[in-house]
Design a protein around this motif. Sequence first.
Motif, PDB file in Angstrom:
ATOM      1  N   LYS A   1     113.235  42.782   2.795  1.00 34.92           N
ATOM      2  CA  LYS A   1     113.935  44.016   3.124  1.00 34.92           C
ATOM      3  C   LYS A   1     114.583  43.929   4.509  1.00 34.92           C
ATOM      4  O   LYS A   1     115.707  44.390   4.716  1.00 34.92           O
ATOM      5  CB  LYS A   1     112.947  45.188   3.069  1.00 34.92           C
ATOM      6  CG  LYS A   1     113.527  46.536   3.391  1.00 34.92           C
ATOM      7  CD  LYS A   1     112.457  47.601   3.296  1.00 34.92           C
ATOM      8  CE  LYS A   1     112.960  48.937   3.771  1.00 34.92           C
ATOM      9  NZ  LYS A   1     111.889  49.943   3.799  1.00 34.92           N
ATOM     10  N   ASN A   2     113.857  43.322   5.450  1.00 40.44           N
ATOM     11  CA  ASN A   2     114.325  43.283   6.845  1.00 40.44           C
ATOM     12  C   ASN A   2     114.908  41.938   7.255  1.00 40.44           C
ATOM     13  O   ASN A   2     115.123  41.707   8.442  1.00 40.44           O
ATOM     14  CB  ASN A   2     113.173  43.653   7.789  1.00 40.44           C
ATOM     15  CG  ASN A   2     112.626  45.035   7.514  1.00 40.44           C
ATOM     16  OD1 ASN A   2     113.383  45.953   7.205  1.00 40.44           O
ATOM     17  ND2 ASN A   2     111.325  45.189   7.605  1.00 40.44           N
TER      18      ASN A   2
ATOM     19  N   VAL B   1     117.806  40.567   7.128  1.00 39.58           N
ATOM     20  CA  VAL B   1     119.110  40.593   7.791  1.00 39.58           C
ATOM     21  C   VAL B   1     119.011  41.188   9.193  1.00 39.58           C
ATOM     22  O   VAL B   1     119.679  40.728  10.125  1.00 39.58           O
ATOM     23  CB  VAL B   1     120.121  41.398   6.926  1.00 39.58           C
ATOM     24  CG1 VAL B   1     121.473  41.483   7.592  1.00 39.58           C
ATOM     25  CG2 VAL B   1     120.244  40.785   5.552  1.00 39.58           C
ATOM     26  N   THR B   2     118.151  42.172   9.387  1.00 38.79           N
ATOM     27  CA  THR B   2     118.096  42.889  10.667  1.00 38.79           C
ATOM     28  C   THR B   2     117.160  42.253  11.687  1.00 38.79           C
ATOM     29  O   THR B   2     117.259  42.556  12.867  1.00 38.79           O
ATOM     30  CB  THR B   2     117.672  44.346  10.440  1.00 38.79           C
ATOM     31  OG1 THR B   2     116.388  44.359   9.818  1.00 38.79           O
ATOM     32  CG2 THR B   2     118.684  45.077   9.568  1.00 38.79           C
ATOM     33  N   LEU B   3     116.241  41.389  11.248  1.00 36.84           N
ATOM     34  CA  LEU B   3     115.280  40.790  12.193  1.00 36.84           C
ATOM     35  C   LEU B   3     115.926  39.664  12.994  1.00 36.84           C
ATOM     36  O   LEU B   3     116.685  38.862  12.446  1.00 36.84           O
ATOM     37  CB  LEU B   3     114.076  40.212  11.439  1.00 36.84           C
ATOM     38  CG  LEU B   3     113.032  41.167  10.899  1.00 36.84           C
ATOM     39  CD1 LEU B   3     111.962  40.398  10.115  1.00 36.84           C
ATOM     40  CD2 LEU B   3     112.365  41.931  12.024  1.00 36.84           C
ATOM     41  N   PRO B   4     115.581  39.571  14.276  1.00 34.01           N
ATOM     42  CA  PRO B   4     116.039  38.419  15.065  1.00 34.01           C
ATOM     43  C   PRO B   4     115.390  37.140  14.509  1.00 34.01           C
ATOM     44  O   PRO B   4     114.303  37.188  13.929  1.00 34.01           O
ATOM     45  CB  PRO B   4     115.542  38.708  16.478  1.00 34.01           C
ATOM     46  CG  PRO B   4     115.120  40.140  16.480  1.00 34.01           C
ATOM     47  CD  PRO B   4     114.879  40.548  15.062  1.00 34.01           C
ATOM     48  N   ASP B   5     116.030  35.998  14.677  1.00 38.44           N
ATOM     49  CA  ASP B   5     115.542  34.727  14.136  1.00 38.44           C
ATOM     50  C   ASP B   5     114.109  34.414  14.561  1.00 38.44           C
ATOM     51  O   ASP B   5     113.296  33.987  13.743  1.00 38.44           O
ATOM     52  CB  ASP B   5     116.464  33.572  14.562  1.00 38.44           C
ATOM     53  CG  ASP B   5     117.728  33.506  13.727  1.00 38.44           C
ATOM     54  OD1 ASP B   5     117.786  34.206  12.691  1.00 38.44           O
ATOM     55  OD2 ASP B   5     118.646  32.753  14.099  1.00 38.44           O
TER      56      ASP B   5
ATOM     57  N   GLU C   1     111.673  36.414  15.453  1.00 36.57           N
ATOM     58  CA  GLU C   1     110.726  37.323  14.802  1.00 36.57           C
ATOM     59  C   GLU C   1     110.601  36.995  13.309  1.00 36.57           C
ATOM     60  O   GLU C   1     109.507  37.035  12.739  1.00 36.57           O
ATOM     61  CB  GLU C   1     111.179  38.774  14.988  1.00 36.57           C
ATOM     62  CG  GLU C   1     110.088  39.784  14.731  1.00 36.57           C
ATOM     63  CD  GLU C   1     110.529  41.209  15.052  1.00 36.57           C
ATOM     64  OE1 GLU C   1     110.059  42.115  14.319  1.00 36.57           O
ATOM     65  OE2 GLU C   1     111.322  41.418  15.982  1.00 36.57           O
ATOM     66  N   ARG C   2     111.726  36.668  12.679  1.00 34.64           N
ATOM     67  CA  ARG C   2     111.723  36.296  11.264  1.00 34.64           C
ATOM     68  C   ARG C   2     110.900  35.024  11.046  1.00 34.64           C
ATOM     69  O   ARG C   2     110.075  34.949  10.134  1.00 34.64           O
ATOM     70  CB  ARG C   2     113.154  36.095  10.761  1.00 34.64           C
ATOM     71  CG  ARG C   2     113.223  35.776   9.271  1.00 34.64           C
ATOM     72  CD  ARG C   2     114.645  35.585   8.763  1.00 34.64           C
ATOM     73  NE  ARG C   2     115.487  34.737   9.569  1.00 34.64           N
ATOM     74  CZ  ARG C   2     115.434  33.384   9.583  1.00 34.64           C
ATOM     75  NH1 ARG C   2     114.590  32.761   8.822  1.00 34.64           N
ATOM     76  NH2 ARG C   2     116.235  32.689  10.357  1.00 34.64           N
TER      77      ARG C   2
END
Length: 178
Positions: A84-85, A87-91, A93-94
């Motif tokens: 879900k997230n 696209v919005t998470l910084p690399d 954090e992802r």
Amino acid sequence: MNSSSMFSRSALIFLISIVFSIMATPSYAESDVKIGFVDTERILREAAPAVKAQKKLEKEFEKRSQELEKLAKQLQAMQQGMEKNAVTLPDSERRAKEREFNDLTRDMQRREREYREDLNQRRNEELAGVLDRANKAIKVIAEAEKYDIIFQDVVYRSPRIDITEKVLKALADPPPAK
């Protein structure tokens, strides 16, 4: 075909040939040969000690099973959150979430493997006890009713020689005190 099943088949053929050779001897052929059969699979499914052992195992492993279910739901929720997230998470954090997810996945796989191994070991222990009691009951029935031979694993049997019901009844009675 593995050597174990080949041995079992050879042993069965050997036993059958002995029975028929004994039955063919003149003095024995004149008397009645009493043969019985016991369905081991049915004993392990339906006998009172087998049912009791199954319930005991379910209770014994219930907590671990629930923990695994909880962990699986946690992993599923993590995966859905990552998707879900994504696209919005910084690399950074992802990648951290992916690492955490992978670590948790490995932990769950290890726990599931240990759970299955422990459950199989305990099931085998319990079933060995059930089979031991069944074999003792079979021996008592065989001696009391003067059976010449009782088979447990056969390719074919006539229902008239099946004594499984007698064994199930004998196993339903509490074991004698020692």
